[in-house]
Design an enzyme around this catalytic site. Structure first.
Site, PDB file in Angstrom:
ATOM      1  CD  GLU A 141      -2.124  -1.391   2.957  1.00 31.68           C
ATOM      2  OE1 GLU A 141      -1.989  -0.429   3.744  1.00 31.68           O
ATOM      3  OE2 GLU A 141      -2.666  -2.450   3.265  1.00 31.68           O
TER       4      GLU A 141
ATOM      5  CE  LYS B   2       4.961   5.199   7.218  1.00 32.39           C
ATOM      6  NZ  LYS B   2       4.490   6.503   7.666  1.00 32.39           N
TER       7      LYS B   2
ATOM      8  CG  ASP C 294       3.377  12.549   5.372  1.00 36.72           C
ATOM      9  OD1 ASP C 294       3.345  12.169   6.566  1.00 36.72           O
ATOM     10  OD2 ASP C 294       4.166  13.401   4.951  1.00 36.72           O
TER      11      ASP C 294
ATOM     12  CE1 TYR D 122      -3.210   1.887   9.194  1.00 36.27           C
ATOM     13  CE2 TYR D 122      -3.303   3.743   7.678  1.00 36.27           C
ATOM     14  CZ  TYR D 122      -3.052   3.243   8.942  1.00 36.27           C
ATOM     15  OH  TYR D 122      -2.662   4.076   9.935  1.00 36.27           O
TER      16      TYR D 122
ATOM     17  CE  LYS E 287       9.665   7.481   6.943  1.00 35.48           C
ATOM     18  NZ  LYS E 287       9.036   8.734   7.187  1.00 35.48           N
TER      19      LYS E 287
ATOM     20  CB  CYS F  52      11.726  48.380  -8.015  1.00 32.46           C
ATOM     21  SG  CYS F  52      11.543  47.044  -9.209  1.00 32.46           S
TER      22      CYS F  52
ATOM     23  CB  CYS G 234      11.911  49.690 -12.882  1.00 31.61           C
ATOM     24  SG  CYS G 234      10.772  49.975 -11.515  1.00 31.61           S
TER      25      CYS G 234
ATOM     26  CB  CYS H 212       7.989  47.793  -7.773  1.00 36.54           C
ATOM     27  SG  CYS H 212       8.242  48.860  -9.187  1.00 36.54           S
TER      28      CYS H 212
ATOM     29  CB  CYS I 110       7.899  47.692 -12.808  1.00 35.43           C
ATOM     30  SG  CYS I 110       9.302  46.648 -12.388  1.00 35.43           S
TER      31      CYS I 110
HETATM   32  S1  IVH Z   1      -0.163  -0.103   8.871  1.00 35.09           S
HETATM   33  C1  IVH Z   1       0.881  -2.389  12.543  1.00 35.09           C
HETATM   34  N1  IVH Z   1      -0.540   1.025   6.527  1.00 35.09           N
HETATM   35  O1  IVH Z   1       2.304   4.797   9.317  1.00 35.09           O
HETATM   36  C2  IVH Z   1       0.679  -1.640  11.297  1.00 35.09           C
HETATM   37  N2  IVH Z   1       0.245   2.385   8.305  1.00 35.09           N
HETATM   38  O2  IVH Z   1       4.578   3.998  11.203  1.00 35.09           O
HETATM   39  C3  IVH Z   1       0.252  -0.282  11.544  1.00 35.09           C
HETATM   40  N3  IVH Z   1       0.542   4.732   7.724  1.00 35.09           N
HETATM   41  O3  IVH Z   1       0.712   4.982  12.419  1.00 35.09           O
HETATM   42  C4  IVH Z   1       0.173   0.630  10.428  1.00 35.09           C
HETATM   43  N4  IVH Z   1      -0.121   4.568   5.637  1.00 35.09           N
HETATM   44  O4  IVH Z   1      -0.072   6.500  10.549  1.00 35.09           O
HETATM   45  C5  IVH Z   1      -0.146   1.206   7.802  1.00 35.09           C
HETATM   46  N5  IVH Z   1      -0.960   1.894   4.412  1.00 35.09           N
HETATM   47  C6  IVH Z   1      -0.579   2.075   5.685  1.00 35.09           C
HETATM   48  C7  IVH Z   1      -0.183   3.334   6.180  1.00 35.09           C
HETATM   49  C8  IVH Z   1       0.226   3.439   7.506  1.00 35.09           C
HETATM   50  C9  IVH Z   1       0.325   5.378   6.578  1.00 35.09           C
HETATM   51  C10 IVH Z   1       1.077   5.348   8.943  1.00 35.09           C
HETATM   52  C11 IVH Z   1       0.183   5.196  10.119  1.00 35.09           C
HETATM   53  C12 IVH Z   1       0.987   4.490  11.169  1.00 35.09           C
HETATM   54  C13 IVH Z   1       2.378   4.753  10.721  1.00 35.09           C
HETATM   55  C14 IVH Z   1       3.271   3.621  11.154  1.00 35.09           C
END
Ligand code: IVH
Length: 679
Positions: A118, A120, A122, A233, A321, A415, A418, A433, A438
């Site tokens: 999946e 990740k 943010d 998730y 990451k 400025c 000019c 300006c 200008c």
């Molecule tokens: S699984 C035990 N899946 O990452 C598994 N986490 O460092 C728990 N996060 O607190 C998390 N996308 O905030 C999982 N597809 C994803 C995620 C995800 C973002 C974040 C989540 C979690 C942190 C873990």
């Protein structure tokens, strides 16, 4: 290797723990980090390595044993019945294969292991508890064991179902704890910040902070106005339902009506996971929300049991990451740029630094106050951030790196382009300006006018605009429409052919949607979004020019600052003259007024993928929206049509799996024609 760590290793572990504790506090409690996430992760990784190698060095209070810090005082707290663990981290493709090896060792098998993978997200992790299918409570992750109860706030997130679906083919869970990530799309984040800027509120640094800030509102009516979203998730406790794999669990969540990220890839090998990682890294900037890596999870649940968890994280999952989008670098100088409104913007010239695959050598400092607030000085070491398609910015100064030889920046009183006076009006943050003629302002105005959101004139780029203005060939916006091949062909990088192409492109741009025309005029506070709102209400420029301030303010989504700015624009003679000149030279606008248009695509949802040869995706979107349809970023069972051009990617696959109607290039054109839409 000796069985006891040496003194240096001991010291190093203690040092890392101390540092991590401090930065943890800055990040989780103060929400004011001093170092980049990447630096934090690297330190944590180092400590994990040391503690793994020398278990006797792991202390009960080590930052590696916990997942965050205690929740803030203001909300009621809620204990998670199953701890919300953290994830182990990897940083590149080799960590994917290393994880696969670890899993195989743990399971004592040589067989191919399948993973469900999946993006990740943010954002901010939450837990939703459904009793009898109804959302009862929602809490943040907090320290992993106890979070904050934010039920009223979560209920305002529209993608969170308040009641689960009840499909016949699956047993219905009496209790279900669902975990997921709340986030804000990049465009929504920018819009929110734009609004905050116009209304004098401090800006959020990034979508994640905006999300956290929105969830932390004690007044949920404020949260309800924030465009938050969720992807789920995982689960905690579940009663009356059980799963044999992660993919099966996700499928069930989807069936229950919970939003699962459509980019999830089910049951793939480690090798394919590495490909997925590369693909996502390449696509991340094009996504509508921020992701900072991928999460790779062993698919089979019996394997989860066998592998188990540590106190910190499961052994069956890892977050890999992407290269950091925040790095440290040095400010070599601060220069001043003049924009289309005459605003003088301080820009930091940086020691070039690679951030997420792109070399960053400049960052906007916005205005004088911002420089003062961040106390940025020439010679400072700073933390620079690149997020989505947002311009790189300086997050903060690393004060511990100061030597005393740094120089403060001073806003010039003239400025730099000019040499006219540059003044700062009371109550405004910007210095401008005062010379309306200008050249820097004209260049900026033309760039904006010809840009993608405006007249979208292909071939009229920055270098050419500079020449046209410097050689005084173009002295006003309207002059663009007077350009001919003769005037153009002798310019640098121009030949008869490219000159002809440009003349054709300019001529073709003359028929333009009213919202684009409005945006192109560069009225202060009228971005693409506001321009669309206005075009939905007013037939053409004459109707808008006649609008009273009160009338404008009554439009949903328009504030007093924007309304005042529009009225002011039409009060100025030179602006009316520009509009007249454009009309005289053949510019015509296409009305987008709502009630007028037939709406053949009302309530229909489209997803666009791949590149179309007949038109840009932007144009396709406009046509669909003008006919009352919606364009969504991801395919789901609610999608009516997927328009697939060249190199369509995974959306096409998803559409085929779901049985959604797919239109190719030609099919889409025919479809538009059938609906009576001009193509
Ligand atoms: S699984 C035990 N899946 O990452 C598994 N986490 O460092 C728990 N996060 O607190 C998390 N996308 O905030 C999982 N597809 C994803 C995620 C995800 C973002 C974040 C989540 C979690 C942190 C873990």
């Amino acid at each position: 290797m000796s069985r006891e760590p040496d003194g240096k290793t001991r010291e190093r572990a203690e040092y890392l723990r101390e540092k991590l504790r401090y930065h943890n506090y800055r990040y989780f409690v103060l929400d004011d980090p001093e170092i980049s996430d990447a630096e934090y992760d690297r330190m944590m990784q180092k400590l994990i390595e040391i503690e793994n190698q020398w278990p006797q060095l792991a202390t009960p209070d080590s930052p590696t044993t916990r997942v965050g810090s205690p929740p803030l005082e203001k909300f009621e707290t809620a204990a998670h019945s199953v701890p919300m663990l953290s994830l182990d981290k990897g940083f590149d493709e080799s960590d994917i294969l290393a994880f696969d090896q670890r899993v195989k060792r743990g399971l004592k098998t040589d067989e191919e292991i399948l993973y469900t993978v999946e993006p990740k997200m943010d954002g901010v992790a939450v837990e939703l508890i459904y009793g009898g299918g109804v959302l009862e409570t929602a809490s943040t992750r907090g320290d992993g064991y106890t979070g904050e109860l934010v039920t009223p706030n979560i209920k305002t997130v529209r993608s969170v179902p308040l009641r689960l679906n009840h499909p016949e083919e699956i047993p219905f869970p009496g209790l279900l704890e669902v975990r997921g990530e709340i986030f804000m799309e990049t465009a929504d984040f920018k819009r929110l910040n734009q609004w905050r800027m116009e209304n004098g509120f401090p800006l959020f640094a990034n979508p994640r902070n905006a999300t956290a800030g929105s969830l932390r509102q004690l007044d949920s009516s404020i949260t309800s106005r924030r465009p938050l979203r969720i992807y789920v998730y995982g689960i905690g406790l579940a009663e009356g339902i059980s799963f044999s794999s992660h993919a099966e669990m996700l499928n069930t969540l989807e069936k229950l009506g919970l939003p699962v990220n459509p980019l999830v890839c089910r049951r793939i090998t480690a090798q394919q996971t590495a490909e997925y990682y590369r693909e996502m890294d390449g696509r991340r900037m094009g996504l509508s929300y921020e992701i900072d890596g991928i999460v790779m999870k062993v698919d089979r649940y019996d394997y989860h049991e066998q592998l188990g968890t540590t106190s910190r994280s499961p052994r069956w999952a890892v977050a890999v990451k992407f290269a950091a989008l925040q790095e440290r670098t040095l400010i070599k100088d601060i220069v001043v740029q003049v924009g289309r409104t005459g605003a003088l913007t301080p820009v930091a010239l940086l020691e070039p630094v690679n951030i997420g695959g792109v070399t960053v050598s400049r960052a906007s400092l916005h205005n004088e106050d911002e420089v003062a607030k961040k106390d940025v000085r020439i010679g400072d070491t700073v933390l620079v951030q690149r997020a989505g398609d947002v311009i790189p910015e300086i997050v903060k100064v690393i004060e511990s790196r100061r030597t005393g030889s740094e120089k403060r920046f001073e806003m010039p009183s003239k400025c730099p382009v000019c040499s006219s006076d540059a003044v700062r009006i009371e109550d405004e943050a910007v210095t401008r300006c005062i010379n309306r003629d200008c050249p820097a302002q004209l260049k900026g105005n033309i760039r904006h006018f010809a840009s993608k959101g405006g007249f979208d004139i292909d071939g009229l780029g920055t270098k050419l605009i500079d020449q046209l203005v410097d050689k005084k060939i173009v002295t006003s916006l309207a002059d663009i429409f007077k350009l001919d091949v003769k005037a153009l062909q002798n310019l640098e990088r121009m030949g008869p052919k490219s000159a002809q192409n440009l003349v054709d492109a300019i001529s073709a741009s003359k028929r333009v949607h009213f919202s684009r025309f409005l945006y192109a005029l560069g009225i202060r506070h009228v971005g693409e979004y506001v321009a669309k709102l206005l075009a939905a209400q007013y037939e053409d420029i004459d109707a808008l020019a006649a609008a009273k301030r009160e009338e404008l303010q009554a439009i949903e989504g328009l504030g007093p600052v924007v309304a005042a700015s529009i009225v002011e624009f039409f009060r100025r003679r030179e602006n009316l003259e520009t509009i007249q000149a454009l009309q005289y030279l053949g510019v015509q606008t296409i009305s987008e007024k709502k009630t007028q248009q037939a709406q053949p695509f009302k309530d229909k949802t489209f997803v666009l993928t791949g590149s179309l040869s007949s038109m840009t995706r932007n144009t396709a979107r406009e046509k669909i929206e003008a006919a009352g349809g919606k364009v969504s970023g991801s395919v789901s069972s609610k999608t009516d049509y997927v328009v697939a051009g060249d190199l369509p990617g995974s959306k096409l696959e998803k559409a085929q799996n779901l049985g959604v109607t797919v239109l190719d290039d030609e099919g889409f054109l025919q479809f538009l024609r059938d609906a009576g839409i001009e193509v």
